[in-house]
Design a protein around this motif. Structure first.
Motif, PDB file in Angstrom:
ATOM      1  N   UNK A  23     -14.629  15.362 -17.767  1.00  0.00           N
ATOM      2  CA  UNK A  23     -13.623  14.440 -17.224  1.00  0.00           C
ATOM      3  C   UNK A  23     -12.780  13.797 -18.321  1.00  0.00           C
ATOM      4  N   UNK A  24     -12.240  14.628 -19.208  1.00  0.00           N
ATOM      5  CA  UNK A  24     -11.420  14.107 -20.300  1.00  0.00           C
ATOM      6  C   UNK A  24     -10.091  13.632 -19.709  1.00  0.00           C
ATOM      7  N   UNK A  25      -9.752  12.384 -20.001  1.00  0.00           N
ATOM      8  CA  UNK A  25      -8.507  11.815 -19.500  1.00  0.00           C
ATOM      9  C   UNK A  25      -7.706  11.227 -20.650  1.00  0.00           C
ATOM     10  N   UNK A  26      -6.396  11.330 -20.506  1.00  0.00           N
ATOM     11  CA  UNK A  26      -5.480  10.713 -21.468  1.00  0.00           C
ATOM     12  C   UNK A  26      -4.666   9.692 -20.680  1.00  0.00           C
ATOM     13  N   UNK A  27      -4.729   8.441 -21.106  1.00  0.00           N
ATOM     14  CA  UNK A  27      -3.932   7.393 -20.474  1.00  0.00           C
ATOM     15  C   UNK A  27      -2.876   6.932 -21.461  1.00  0.00           C
ATOM     16  N   UNK A  28      -1.626   6.987 -21.034  1.00  0.00           N
ATOM     17  CA  UNK A  28      -0.512   6.512 -21.856  1.00  0.00           C
ATOM     18  C   UNK A  28      -0.323   5.040 -21.510  1.00  0.00           C
ATOM     19  N   UNK A  29      -0.584   4.165 -22.465  1.00  0.00           N
ATOM     20  CA  UNK A  29      -0.567   2.731 -22.186  1.00  0.00           C
ATOM     21  C   UNK A  29       0.462   1.971 -23.023  1.00  0.00           C
ATOM     22  N   UNK A  30       1.368   2.701 -23.673  1.00  0.00           N
ATOM     23  CA  UNK A  30       2.315   2.058 -24.587  1.00  0.00           C
ATOM     24  C   UNK A  30       3.218   1.030 -23.916  1.00  0.00           C
ATOM     25  N   UNK A  31       3.475   1.172 -22.623  1.00  0.00           N
ATOM     26  CA  UNK A  31       4.359   0.236 -21.934  1.00  0.00           C
ATOM     27  C   UNK A  31       3.632  -1.004 -21.435  1.00  0.00           C
ATOM     28  N   UNK A  32       2.299  -0.981 -21.460  1.00  0.00           N
ATOM     29  CA  UNK A  32       1.544  -2.130 -20.932  1.00  0.00           C
ATOM     30  C   UNK A  32       0.593  -2.742 -21.959  1.00  0.00           C
ATOM     31  N   UNK A  33       0.580  -2.218 -23.177  1.00  0.00           N
ATOM     32  CA  UNK A  33      -0.363  -2.704 -24.176  1.00  0.00           C
ATOM     33  C   UNK A  33       0.244  -2.717 -25.566  1.00  0.00           C
ATOM     34  N   UNK A  34      -0.136  -3.717 -26.339  1.00  0.00           N
ATOM     35  CA  UNK A  34       0.230  -3.729 -27.756  1.00  0.00           C
ATOM     36  C   UNK A  34      -0.917  -3.188 -28.596  1.00  0.00           C
ATOM     37  N   UNK A  36      -2.555  -0.114 -28.256  1.00  0.00           N
ATOM     38  CA  UNK A  36      -2.456   1.311 -28.586  1.00  0.00           C
ATOM     39  C   UNK A  36      -1.427   1.965 -27.676  1.00  0.00           C
ATOM     40  N   UNK A  37      -1.071   3.213 -28.003  1.00  0.00           N
ATOM     41  CA  UNK A  37      -0.172   3.995 -27.150  1.00  0.00           C
ATOM     42  C   UNK A  37      -0.948   4.860 -26.165  1.00  0.00           C
ATOM     43  N   UNK A  38      -2.126   5.340 -26.607  1.00  0.00           N
ATOM     44  CA  UNK A  38      -2.928   6.240 -25.770  1.00  0.00           C
ATOM     45  C   UNK A  38      -4.400   5.856 -25.816  1.00  0.00           C
ATOM     46  N   UNK A  39      -5.069   6.059 -24.686  1.00  0.00           N
ATOM     47  CA  UNK A  39      -6.523   6.039 -24.617  1.00  0.00           C
ATOM     48  C   UNK A  39      -6.954   7.451 -24.250  1.00  0.00           C
ATOM     49  N   UNK A  40      -7.940   7.973 -24.938  1.00  0.00           N
ATOM     50  CA  UNK A  40      -8.535   9.257 -24.578  1.00  0.00           C
ATOM     51  C   UNK A  40      -9.976   8.933 -24.202  1.00  0.00           C
ATOM     52  N   UNK A  41     -10.358   9.311 -22.988  1.00  0.00           N
ATOM     53  CA  UNK A  41     -11.675   8.954 -22.451  1.00  0.00           C
ATOM     54  C   UNK A  41     -12.400  10.231 -22.042  1.00  0.00           C
ATOM     55  N   UNK A 101     -15.768   1.563 -16.331  1.00  0.00           N
ATOM     56  CA  UNK A 101     -14.618   1.949 -15.515  1.00  0.00           C
ATOM     57  C   UNK A 101     -13.273   1.607 -16.169  1.00  0.00           C
ATOM     58  N   UNK A 102     -13.070   2.113 -17.380  1.00  0.00           N
ATOM     59  CA  UNK A 102     -11.819   1.833 -18.096  1.00  0.00           C
ATOM     60  C   UNK A 102     -10.590   2.321 -17.348  1.00  0.00           C
ATOM     61  N   UNK A 103     -10.748   3.398 -16.576  1.00  0.00           N
ATOM     62  CA  UNK A 103      -9.606   3.907 -15.811  1.00  0.00           C
ATOM     63  C   UNK A 103      -9.095   2.852 -14.833  1.00  0.00           C
ATOM     64  N   UNK A 104     -10.000   2.068 -14.261  1.00  0.00           N
ATOM     65  CA  UNK A 104      -9.587   1.008 -13.343  1.00  0.00           C
ATOM     66  C   UNK A 104      -8.925  -0.127 -14.121  1.00  0.00           C
ATOM     67  N   UNK A 105      -9.537  -0.514 -15.233  1.00  0.00           N
ATOM     68  CA  UNK A 105      -9.001  -1.609 -16.040  1.00  0.00           C
ATOM     69  C   UNK A 105      -7.584  -1.280 -16.513  1.00  0.00           C
ATOM     70  N   UNK A 106      -7.348  -0.011 -16.879  1.00  0.00           N
ATOM     71  CA  UNK A 106      -6.053   0.423 -17.400  1.00  0.00           C
ATOM     72  C   UNK A 106      -5.252   1.196 -16.345  1.00  0.00           C
ATOM     73  N   UNK A 107      -5.456   0.881 -15.080  1.00  0.00           N
ATOM     74  CA  UNK A 107      -4.821   1.653 -14.000  1.00  0.00           C
ATOM     75  C   UNK A 107      -3.293   1.599 -14.038  1.00  0.00           C
ATOM     76  N   UNK A 108      -2.725   0.620 -14.711  1.00  0.00           N
ATOM     77  CA  UNK A 108      -1.268   0.556 -14.820  1.00  0.00           C
ATOM     78  C   UNK A 108      -0.731   1.521 -15.877  1.00  0.00           C
ATOM     79  N   UNK A 109      -1.626   2.121 -16.631  1.00  0.00           N
ATOM     80  CA  UNK A 109      -1.229   3.141 -17.590  1.00  0.00           C
ATOM     81  C   UNK A 109      -0.930   4.441 -16.838  1.00  0.00           C
ATOM     82  N   UNK A 110      -0.289   5.369 -17.534  1.00  0.00           N
ATOM     83  CA  UNK A 110       0.068   6.651 -16.909  1.00  0.00           C
ATOM     84  C   UNK A 110      -0.932   7.714 -17.337  1.00  0.00           C
TER      85      UNK A 110
END
Length: 118
Positions: A23-34, A36-41, A101-110
């Motif tokens: 279940x490798x996921x890449x979350x792009x969080x650059x628009x909602x976080x200072x 990092x730009x990406x989370x890889x989970x 459940x980081x995916x829920x915490x960062x759900x506003x990421x893409x």
């Protein structure tokens, strides 16, 4: 800087995939976080797999000339955090991943695919 972050995320994803990370996921969080730009989970099935995934990510990124700012967790941890500045990599046991459940915490990421990184 964006291309560098994309490249780090791509290398990390490929290393996790090579060690059969689940279940490798890449979350792009650059628009909602200072932070990092990406989370890889990713999830690992057991301690040995989590260690192998962590070691290969570190090795592949070092080969690309990228060093971590810090790595939290050790050989007995069920959650490892690897901080590469613009990219943060989380490797969990399946149980810890569900719990935190980081995916829920960062759900506003893409949520993006490996292919979208180029």
């Amino acid at each position: 800087m964006e291309k560098r972050a994309e490249n780090i995320a791509k290398i990390a994803y490929d290393a996790l995939d090579e060690k059969l990370g689940q279940d490798i996921e890449i979350l792009k969080i650059d628009e909602i976080s200072v932070v990092a730009d990406y989370l890889v989970i990713a999830s690992g099935n057991n301690q040995n797999q989590i260690n192998a995934m962590t070691d290969l990510v570190e090795e592949k990124l070092a080969e690309a000339g990228v060093s971590s700012k810090r790595i939290e967790g050790n050989k007995n941890s069920t959650w490892v955090l690897m901080d590469y500045g613009d990219v943060i990599i989380h490797i969990f046991s399946s149980e810890d991943r569900l719990f935190y459940d980081l995916e829920r915490i960062w759900r506003d990421g893409k949520n993006i695919s490996r292919e979208e990184l180029g």
